[in-house]
Design a protein around this motif. Structure first.
Motif, PDB file in Angstrom:
ATOM      1  N   ALA A  74      21.352  28.024  51.234  1.00 42.22           N
ATOM      2  CA  ALA A  74      22.435  28.190  50.257  1.00 42.22           C
ATOM      3  C   ALA A  74      22.112  29.303  49.267  1.00 42.22           C
ATOM      4  O   ALA A  74      22.967  30.137  48.934  1.00 42.22           O
ATOM      5  CB  ALA A  74      22.680  26.868  49.522  1.00 42.22           C
ATOM      6  N   VAL A  75      20.875  29.326  48.797  1.00 44.47           N
ATOM      7  CA  VAL A  75      20.471  30.358  47.835  1.00 44.47           C
ATOM      8  C   VAL A  75      20.489  31.734  48.490  1.00 44.47           C
ATOM      9  O   VAL A  75      20.936  32.717  47.889  1.00 44.47           O
ATOM     10  CB  VAL A  75      19.080  30.032  47.263  1.00 44.47           C
ATOM     11  N   GLN A  76      20.019  31.794  49.722  1.00 43.57           N
ATOM     12  CA  GLN A  76      20.018  33.069  50.432  1.00 43.57           C
ATOM     13  C   GLN A  76      21.442  33.597  50.613  1.00 43.57           C
ATOM     14  O   GLN A  76      21.702  34.798  50.475  1.00 43.57           O
ATOM     15  CB  GLN A  76      19.346  32.913  51.792  1.00 43.57           C
ATOM     16  N   GLU A  77      22.372  32.702  50.908  1.00 42.09           N
ATOM     17  CA  GLU A  77      23.770  33.106  51.070  1.00 42.09           C
ATOM     18  C   GLU A  77      24.345  33.597  49.743  1.00 42.09           C
ATOM     19  O   GLU A  77      25.119  34.573  49.712  1.00 42.09           O
ATOM     20  CB  GLU A  77      24.596  31.929  51.594  1.00 42.09           C
ATOM     21  N   ALA A  78      23.967  32.942  48.646  1.00 46.85           N
ATOM     22  CA  ALA A  78      24.448  33.384  47.340  1.00 46.85           C
ATOM     23  C   ALA A  78      23.961  34.803  47.044  1.00 46.85           C
ATOM     24  O   ALA A  78      24.730  35.654  46.560  1.00 46.85           O
ATOM     25  CB  ALA A  78      23.985  32.421  46.250  1.00 46.85           C
ATOM     26  N   TYR A  79      22.710  35.071  47.343  1.00 48.17           N
ATOM     27  CA  TYR A  79      22.179  36.415  47.121  1.00 48.17           C
ATOM     28  C   TYR A  79      22.845  37.433  48.050  1.00 48.17           C
ATOM     29  O   TYR A  79      23.105  38.572  47.653  1.00 48.17           O
ATOM     30  CB  TYR A  79      20.659  36.429  47.330  1.00 48.17           C
ATOM     31  N   ALA A  80      23.115  37.014  49.283  1.00 46.03           N
ATOM     32  CA  ALA A  80      23.786  37.927  50.212  1.00 46.03           C
ATOM     33  C   ALA A  80      25.158  38.329  49.671  1.00 46.03           C
ATOM     34  O   ALA A  80      25.559  39.504  49.766  1.00 46.03           O
ATOM     35  CB  ALA A  80      23.931  37.267  51.581  1.00 46.03           C
ATOM     36  N   ARG A  81      25.862  37.370  49.084  1.00 44.72           N
ATOM     37  CA  ARG A  81      27.174  37.685  48.521  1.00 44.72           C
ATOM     38  C   ARG A  81      27.054  38.581  47.287  1.00 44.72           C
ATOM     39  O   ARG A  81      27.903  39.442  47.045  1.00 44.72           O
ATOM     40  CB  ARG A  81      27.918  36.391  48.177  1.00 44.72           C
ATOM     41  N   TRP A  82      25.986  38.367  46.512  1.00 44.46           N
ATOM     42  CA  TRP A  82      25.775  39.211  45.337  1.00 44.46           C
ATOM     43  C   TRP A  82      25.560  40.666  45.750  1.00 44.46           C
ATOM     44  O   TRP A  82      26.188  41.580  45.230  1.00 44.46           O
ATOM     45  CB  TRP A  82      24.581  38.694  44.544  1.00 44.46           C
ATOM     46  N   TYR A  83      24.684  40.877  46.712  1.00 46.82           N
ATOM     47  CA  TYR A  83      24.376  42.242  47.111  1.00 46.82           C
ATOM     48  C   TYR A  83      25.472  42.862  47.976  1.00 46.82           C
ATOM     49  O   TYR A  83      25.467  44.074  48.204  1.00 46.82           O
ATOM     50  CB  TYR A  83      23.019  42.295  47.824  1.00 46.82           C
ATOM     51  N   ALA A  84      26.396  42.019  48.446  1.00 44.57           N
ATOM     52  CA  ALA A  84      27.546  42.552  49.176  1.00 44.57           C
ATOM     53  C   ALA A  84      28.605  43.106  48.225  1.00 44.57           C
ATOM     54  O   ALA A  84      29.517  43.825  48.659  1.00 44.57           O
ATOM     55  CB  ALA A  84      28.156  41.472  50.065  1.00 44.57           C
ATOM     56  N   LEU A  85      28.516  42.780  46.939  1.00 42.69           N
ATOM     57  CA  LEU A  85      29.460  43.321  45.968  1.00 42.69           C
ATOM     58  C   LEU A  85      29.253  44.829  45.824  1.00 42.69           C
ATOM     59  O   LEU A  85      28.131  45.336  45.925  1.00 42.69           O
ATOM     60  CB  LEU A  85      29.260  42.659  44.600  1.00 42.69           C
ATOM     61  N   ALA A  86      30.324  45.508  45.557  1.00 46.11           N
ATOM     62  CA  ALA A  86      30.208  46.938  45.259  1.00 46.11           C
ATOM     63  C   ALA A  86      29.387  47.106  43.979  1.00 46.11           C
ATOM     64  O   ALA A  86      29.458  46.273  43.071  1.00 46.11           O
ATOM     65  CB  ALA A  86      31.597  47.547  45.079  1.00 46.11           C
ATOM     66  N   PRO A  87      28.588  48.163  43.875  1.00 48.23           N
ATOM     67  CA  PRO A  87      27.756  48.360  42.673  1.00 48.23           C
ATOM     68  C   PRO A  87      28.543  48.269  41.371  1.00 48.23           C
ATOM     69  O   PRO A  87      28.053  47.712  40.380  1.00 48.23           O
ATOM     70  CB  PRO A  87      27.177  49.766  42.885  1.00 48.23           C
ATOM     71  N   ALA A  88      29.766  48.789  41.361  1.00 45.26           N
ATOM     72  CA  ALA A  88      30.564  48.734  40.133  1.00 45.26           C
ATOM     73  C   ALA A  88      30.915  47.301  39.769  1.00 45.26           C
ATOM     74  O   ALA A  88      30.928  46.930  38.584  1.00 45.26           O
ATOM     75  CB  ALA A  88      31.839  49.562  40.313  1.00 45.26           C
ATOM     76  N   ARG A  89      31.191  46.475  40.786  1.00 46.37           N
ATOM     77  CA  ARG A  89      31.509  45.068  40.512  1.00 46.37           C
ATOM     78  C   ARG A  89      30.283  44.325  40.004  1.00 46.37           C
ATOM     79  O   ARG A  89      30.384  43.487  39.103  1.00 46.37           O
ATOM     80  CB  ARG A  89      32.058  44.402  41.768  1.00 46.37           C
ATOM     81  N   ARG A  90      29.113  44.617  40.589  1.00 46.95           N
ATOM     82  CA  ARG A  90      27.897  43.958  40.101  1.00 46.95           C
ATOM     83  C   ARG A  90      27.635  44.354  38.652  1.00 46.95           C
ATOM     84  O   ARG A  90      27.247  43.521  37.834  1.00 46.95           O
ATOM     85  CB  ARG A  90      26.703  44.329  40.976  1.00 46.95           C
ATOM     86  N   ALA A  91      27.836  45.636  38.344  1.00 45.56           N
ATOM     87  CA  ALA A  91      27.580  46.108  36.981  1.00 45.56           C
ATOM     88  C   ALA A  91      28.528  45.466  35.977  1.00 45.56           C
ATOM     89  O   ALA A  91      28.200  45.333  34.792  1.00 45.56           O
ATOM     90  CB  ALA A  91      27.709  47.630  36.933  1.00 45.56           C
ATOM     91  N   ALA A  92      29.707  45.038  36.446  1.00 47.23           N
ATOM     92  CA  ALA A  92      30.695  44.442  35.546  1.00 47.23           C
ATOM     93  C   ALA A  92      30.431  42.963  35.272  1.00 47.23           C
ATOM     94  O   ALA A  92      31.046  42.385  34.373  1.00 47.23           O
ATOM     95  CB  ALA A  92      32.095  44.613  36.145  1.00 47.23           C
ATOM     96  N   VAL A  93      29.530  42.364  36.016  1.00 48.03           N
ATOM     97  CA  VAL A  93      29.221  40.940  35.821  1.00 48.03           C
ATOM     98  C   VAL A  93      28.340  40.796  34.584  1.00 48.03           C
ATOM     99  O   VAL A  93      27.223  41.329  34.526  1.00 48.03           O
ATOM    100  CB  VAL A  93      28.507  40.352  37.059  1.00 48.03           C
ATOM    101  N   GLU A  94      28.836  40.093  33.568  1.00 50.66           N
ATOM    102  CA  GLU A  94      28.100  39.954  32.319  1.00 50.66           C
ATOM    103  C   GLU A  94      26.826  39.137  32.486  1.00 50.66           C
ATOM    104  O   GLU A  94      25.795  39.435  31.878  1.00 50.66           O
ATOM    105  CB  GLU A  94      28.997  39.313  31.256  1.00 50.66           C
ATOM    106  N   SER A  95      26.893  38.077  33.290  1.00 46.98           N
ATOM    107  CA  SER A  95      25.734  37.219  33.476  1.00 46.98           C
ATOM    108  C   SER A  95      25.505  36.991  34.977  1.00 46.98           C
ATOM    109  O   SER A  95      26.113  36.092  35.567  1.00 46.98           O
ATOM    110  CB  SER A  95      25.922  35.870  32.762  1.00 46.98           C
ATOM    111  N   PRO A  96      24.647  37.790  35.598  1.00 43.54           N
ATOM    112  CA  PRO A  96      24.379  37.596  37.022  1.00 43.54           C
ATOM    113  C   PRO A  96      23.862  36.193  37.344  1.00 43.54           C
ATOM    114  O   PRO A  96      24.199  35.627  38.385  1.00 43.54           O
ATOM    115  CB  PRO A  96      23.315  38.658  37.322  1.00 43.54           C
ATOM    116  N   GLY A  97      23.080  35.608  36.437  1.00 46.87           N
ATOM    117  CA  GLY A  97      22.569  34.260  36.668  1.00 46.87           C
ATOM    118  C   GLY A  97      23.683  33.240  36.759  1.00 46.87           C
ATOM    119  O   GLY A  97      23.682  32.372  37.635  1.00 46.87           O
ATOM    120  N   ALA A  98      24.670  33.361  35.852  1.00 53.19           N
ATOM    121  CA  ALA A  98      25.800  32.439  35.881  1.00 53.19           C
ATOM    122  C   ALA A  98      26.633  32.671  37.146  1.00 53.19           C
ATOM    123  O   ALA A  98      27.134  31.712  37.760  1.00 53.19           O
ATOM    124  CB  ALA A  98      26.663  32.627  34.635  1.00 53.19           C
ATOM    125  N   TRP A  99      26.804  33.935  37.520  1.00 58.17           N
ATOM    126  CA  TRP A  99      27.555  34.256  38.742  1.00 58.17           C
ATOM    127  C   TRP A  99      26.876  33.633  39.956  1.00 58.17           C
ATOM    128  O   TRP A  99      27.532  33.002  40.792  1.00 58.17           O
ATOM    129  CB  TRP A  99      27.649  35.766  38.899  1.00 58.17           C
TER     130      TRP A  99
END
Length: 313
Positions: A33-58
């Motif tokens: 489950a954790v690995q899948e969550a990270y896969a989805r995080w890194y699948a985001l476009a860089p601009a979308r990741r940068a717009a996330v205020e709290s990556p931990g909460a995401w």
């Protein structure tokens, strides 16, 4: 995202694995489950990741939703499971192979909320109850954040947690004050010695008259398919097993943060036993024998082996 930010995201894995294990009762599934969550995080476009205020909460929200989905499908799978289903036991890497921190078991903080008794109670909850209860009562997440994970209102999540709390109270009756850890270990040691000596009377003397033994073989190895109740019946079963499995080695090890026993046959771990204690008596034994749930107990350097021997057929 800067290197520093990337490191902070990677550092969330410890917390996420701890949450996912409590939600799923399986270290293997928690890591997935954790690995899948990270896969989805890194699948985001860089601009979308940068717009996330709290990556931990995401990451927590995404991992929580993944776990919720997995719990729903797990309920259907467990209805087809052969015999009793028990959570996957956790070793203490400081005494079991001296892990290097890379194993997900090292990322699960051991406290009461990973005790086998607590995890078994969590199995009685609906998926939504379990998520709301674990996130709020164990990890102190606010209900508005939990609402975003389970797809319900904060008020509904509060009710889910309250319902789960009632289940906990109903299935965990008051017990005597907890024994100091040294005394817990001594009681488990006495059980081990009585078992090794095949002394039925001594085993009975260590068990509560209404003690229960639950075993999980998953249909892959032989074991009692239904819980055994009563001190005499349990003692006779353990002594019978000792007689049928010459060469069985019993080790005192920490199981889910508490004194437990590990049974080895040759180089293979064939059973991991967790204990519930009330005063100076054992009230419940959970014996996990399904080899698929014992992978974390493989000694580093040893490849996985098929269980063998009289107790594993």
């Amino acid at each position: 995202m800067s290197i520093q930010d990337s490191g902070a995201v990677a550092g969330e894995r410890h917390r996420l694995t701890s949450i996912a294990y409590r939600l799923l009762g399986s270290l293997t599934e928690a890591e997935d489950a954790v690995q899948e969550a990270y896969a989805r995080w890194y699948a985001l476009a860089p601009a979308r990741r940068a717009a996330v205020e709290s990556p931990g909460a995401w990451l927590t929200t995404v991992a929580g939703r993944i776990c919720l989905d997995m719990l729903g499908s797990a309920r259907a799978r467990r209805e087809r499971y052969v015999g009793a289903w028990l959570p996957e036991p956790l070793p203490d890497r400081t005494e079991w192979g001296g892990g290097d921190g890379a194993d997900p078991a090292d990322r699960v903080a051991l406290d009461e909320s990973v005790g086998m008794a607590f995890l078994v109670v969590l199995e009685s909850m609906t998926p939504a109850e379990r998520v709301a209860f674990v996130l709020h009562d164990v990890f102190r997440y606010p209900f508005p954040e939990i609402a975003g994970i389970v797809g319900r209102t904060p008020a509904a999540c509060r009710q889910l947690a309250a319902s789960a709390r009632r289940r906990v109270r109903g299935e965990r009756p008051p017990t005597a004050p907890a024994l100091p850890r040294a005394e817990q270990a001594a009681l488990v040691r006495h059980f081990k010695e009585a078992w090794e000596a095949k002394d039925i009377g001594a085993v009975v003397g260590l068990l509560d008259p209404d003690a229960v033994m639950t075993a999980d073989g998953g249909g892959l190895v032989g074991t009692a398919l239904r819980p055994l109740t009563g001190a005499r019946r349990i003692a006779e079963y353990f002594v019978f097993i000792a007689g049928k499995a010459p060469g069985l080695t019993l080790l005192e090890r920490t199981v889910n943060g508490r004194p437990g026993l590990v049974a080895q046959h040759g180089a293979n771990v064939v059973t991991v036993a967790a204990f519930a204690l009330d005063g100076d008596r054992v009230t419940h034994i959970w014996a996990v024998r399904n080899p698929e749930k014992l992978r974390a107990w493989t000694v580093p350097g040893d490849g996985p082996r098929a269980p063998h021997g009289p107790w594993t057929r």
